[in-house]
Design a protein around this motif. Structure first.
Motif, PDB file in Angstrom:
ATOM      1  N   PRO A  84      -2.862   4.873  -0.277  1.00  0.00           N
ATOM      2  CA  PRO A  84      -2.224   5.475  -0.995  1.00  0.00           C
ATOM      3  C   PRO A  84      -1.693   4.797  -1.658  1.00  0.00           C
ATOM      4  N   ASN A  85      -1.571   3.696  -1.333  1.00  0.00           N
ATOM      5  CA  ASN A  85      -0.360   2.905  -2.060  1.00  0.00           C
ATOM      6  C   ASN A  85      -1.416   1.884  -3.206  1.00  0.00           C
ATOM      7  N   THR A  86      -2.390   2.336  -3.229  1.00  0.00           N
ATOM      8  CA  THR A  86      -3.587   1.312  -4.433  1.00  0.00           C
ATOM      9  C   THR A  86      -3.076   2.489  -5.359  1.00  0.00           C
ATOM     10  N   ALA A  87      -3.129   4.131  -5.290  1.00  0.00           N
ATOM     11  CA  ALA A  87      -3.510   5.005  -5.535  1.00  0.00           C
ATOM     12  C   ALA A  87      -2.159   4.803  -6.566  1.00  0.00           C
ATOM     13  N   LEU A  88      -0.426   4.375  -5.570  1.00  0.00           N
ATOM     14  CA  LEU A  88       0.846   4.616  -6.530  1.00  0.00           C
ATOM     15  C   LEU A  88       0.097   4.384  -7.286  1.00  0.00           C
ATOM     16  N   LYS A  89      -0.237   2.815  -7.299  1.00  0.00           N
ATOM     17  CA  LYS A  89       0.329   1.216  -7.795  1.00  0.00           C
ATOM     18  C   LYS A  89      -0.681   1.281  -8.738  1.00  0.00           C
ATOM     19  N   ASN A  90      -1.475   2.413  -9.239  1.00  0.00           N
ATOM     20  CA  ASN A  90      -1.849   2.416 -10.546  1.00  0.00           C
ATOM     21  C   ASN A  90      -1.642   4.043 -10.745  1.00  0.00           C
ATOM     22  N   HIS A 100       5.292   3.848   7.007  1.00  0.00           N
ATOM     23  CA  HIS A 100       6.862   3.254   8.037  1.00  0.00           C
ATOM     24  C   HIS A 100       7.089   1.847   6.646  1.00  0.00           C
ATOM     25  N   TYR A 101       8.257   1.403   6.697  1.00  0.00           N
ATOM     26  CA  TYR A 101       9.005  -0.213   6.704  1.00  0.00           C
ATOM     27  C   TYR A 101       8.078  -1.516   6.577  1.00  0.00           C
ATOM     28  N   ALA A 102       7.706  -0.891   7.978  1.00  0.00           N
ATOM     29  CA  ALA A 102       6.511  -2.312   8.096  1.00  0.00           C
ATOM     30  C   ALA A 102       5.521  -2.377   7.438  1.00  0.00           C
ATOM     31  N   PHE A 103       4.811  -1.130   7.011  1.00  0.00           N
ATOM     32  CA  PHE A 103       3.500  -1.360   7.095  1.00  0.00           C
ATOM     33  C   PHE A 103       3.649  -0.770   4.947  1.00  0.00           C
ATOM     34  N   LEU A 104       4.738  -0.735   4.391  1.00  0.00           N
ATOM     35  CA  LEU A 104       5.622  -0.843   3.070  1.00  0.00           C
ATOM     36  C   LEU A 104       4.943  -2.125   3.175  1.00  0.00           C
ATOM     37  N   ASN A 105       6.144  -2.855   3.576  1.00  0.00           N
ATOM     38  CA  ASN A 105       6.378  -4.540   3.051  1.00  0.00           C
ATOM     39  C   ASN A 105       4.900  -5.426   3.608  1.00  0.00           C
ATOM     40  N   ALA A 106       4.483  -5.399   4.262  1.00  0.00           N
ATOM     41  CA  ALA A 106       3.479  -6.067   5.029  1.00  0.00           C
ATOM     42  C   ALA A 106       2.052  -5.555   3.700  1.00  0.00           C
ATOM     43  N   TRP A 107       2.215  -4.364   3.226  1.00  0.00           N
ATOM     44  CA  TRP A 107       1.095  -4.283   2.254  1.00  0.00           C
ATOM     45  C   TRP A 107       2.083  -4.774   0.921  1.00  0.00           C
ATOM     46  N   LYS A 109       3.425  -7.630   0.018  1.00  0.00           N
ATOM     47  CA  LYS A 109       3.146  -9.032   0.110  1.00  0.00           C
ATOM     48  C   LYS A 109       1.908  -9.232   0.506  1.00  0.00           C
ATOM     49  N   ALA A 110       1.026  -8.199   0.842  1.00  0.00           N
ATOM     50  CA  ALA A 110      -0.473  -8.492   1.312  1.00  0.00           C
ATOM     51  C   ALA A 110      -1.220  -8.480  -0.619  1.00  0.00           C
ATOM     52  N   ASN A 111      -0.966  -7.385  -1.301  1.00  0.00           N
ATOM     53  CA  ASN A 111      -0.893  -6.943  -2.123  1.00  0.00           C
ATOM     54  C   ASN A 111      -0.160  -7.060  -3.862  1.00  0.00           C
ATOM     55  N   ASP A 112       0.909  -8.340  -3.658  1.00  0.00           N
ATOM     56  CA  ASP A 112       1.735  -8.588  -4.359  1.00  0.00           C
ATOM     57  C   ASP A 112       2.002  -7.391  -5.395  1.00  0.00           C
ATOM     58  N   GLY A 113       3.092  -6.569  -4.667  1.00  0.00           N
ATOM     59  CA  GLY A 113       2.890  -4.834  -4.937  1.00  0.00           C
ATOM     60  C   GLY A 113       4.797  -5.201  -5.009  1.00  0.00           C
ATOM     61  N   ASP A 114       5.305  -4.003  -5.804  1.00  0.00           N
ATOM     62  CA  ASP A 114       6.856  -3.862  -5.892  1.00  0.00           C
ATOM     63  C   ASP A 114       6.780  -2.175  -4.858  1.00  0.00           C
ATOM     64  N   LEU A 115       6.573  -1.048  -4.548  1.00  0.00           N
ATOM     65  CA  LEU A 115       6.878   0.098  -4.254  1.00  0.00           C
ATOM     66  C   LEU A 115       8.067  -1.075  -3.458  1.00  0.00           C
ATOM     67  N   LYS A 116       8.272   0.745  -3.835  1.00  0.00           N
ATOM     68  CA  LYS A 116       9.774   0.636  -2.814  1.00  0.00           C
ATOM     69  C   LYS A 116      10.485   2.602  -2.442  1.00  0.00           C
TER      70      LYS A 116
END
Length: 289
Positions: A84-90, A100-107, A109-116
């Motif tokens: 889902p995060n990759t689909a959102l970023k794309n 949850h927040y912890a999963f988002l923060n880790a993702w 960081k690992a994927n150079d993402g800026d999801l909020k």
């Protein structure tokens, strides 16, 4: 008609035509630049393929979004938490609501993402279970307690034990904790790190285990069987589930209205009806001490 009046009429007609064309171009441009999602207010949300209980909650949210804000919610279902995060970023979806927040923060960081995160939804408290005792007070010196061994869930479990008064930690709730961060263990408890899926099975041989809700449900462990429930406070804030957008869309008016459609009394009642055992609870408007 004299030539002077004819010229004035021609000028007036030209001006009217120009104005009409300009207005048409303006609305046409807005439709294209804003996209059909803005024009007809349709929002595509990525969620995990869920249970009938979760579907009932989203059905309530969809009704509120349509009735109050004129927004049509569409859903893209995923079966893998990596998607889902990759689909959102794309840009394949507009928002997602599965983490949850912890999963988002880790993702990020690992994927150079800026999801909020743009709004809280629910939290599924994890619990301490036992087949040998029925209360915290029965835990004895030297007893063994199992916790999940992956970084995120181990940290969450250790904060549960901290809030239960069983251990102390040298870090605060916004930091992932490990067993090395235990700075107080008055009962000399043995903290046994296991794969999260194995924690329910461990109950046959140890005193207690902190078990994630998904695995507790699979193992048919009821809430009533637990001896302690994770409180919703600053230590558990990072485990609150959220609606997430791309950073550039964090202030999108329509997306904010989707959050408002979720965070209603009707949704709260739908959550309580779907989960009368409080396996999942509403997590907005909370005072986190």
């Amino acid at each position: 008609m004299n030539p002077r009046n004819r010229n004035i009429l021609i000028v007036v007609i030209v001006v009217i035509v120009v104005v009409i064309v300009a207005i048409a171009a303006f609305f046409g441009f807005n439709h294209k630049s804003g996209g059909s999602k803005t024009a007809n207010k349709t929002v595509n949300i990525g969620i995990m393929t869920g249970t009938k209980e979760d579907d009932a909650i989203w059905s309530t949210v969809s009704k509120t979004a349509k009735d109050k804000y004129g927004i049509t919610l569409k859903f893209t279902h995923f079966t893998d938490y990596t998607q889902p995060n990759t689909a959102l970023k794309n840009g394949d979806i507009d928002l997602n609501a599965f983490q949850h927040y912890a999963f988002l923060n880790a993702w990020n960081k690992a994927n150079d993402g800026d999801l909020k995160a743009i709004g809280n939804t629910t939290i599924s408290p994890i619990r301490l279970y036992s087949k040998k005792i029925t209360s915290l007070s029965q835990i004895k010196s030297g007893d063994t307690i199992a916790v999940p061994n992956d970084a995120s869930n181990e940290s969450r479990a250790l904060y549960v034990l901290k809030n239960a008064g069983l251990i102390g930690l040298s870090v605060s709730g916004d930091t992932l904790a490990t067993v090395k961060d235990i700075n107080s263990n008055p009962k000399n408890l043995v903290i046994k790190e296991l794969d999260a899926a194995q924690t329910p099975r461990a109950l046959d041989s140890i005193t207690a285990a902190v078990i994630n809700d998904d695995f507790a449900t699979t193992a048919k462990l009821t809430v009533e069987e637990s001896i302690y429930t994770e409180p919703v406070n600053k230590d558990s804030e990072q485990w609150i589930n959220i609606i997430v957008a791309n950073k550039k869309d964090a202030n999108n008016k329509i997306y904010k209205e989707v959050v408002k459609a979720y965070q209603t009394e009707a949704t709260k009642k739908a959550i309580e009806k779907a989960y009368p055992d409080k396996r999942k609870i509403a997590a907005w408007g909370l005072k986190l001490d």
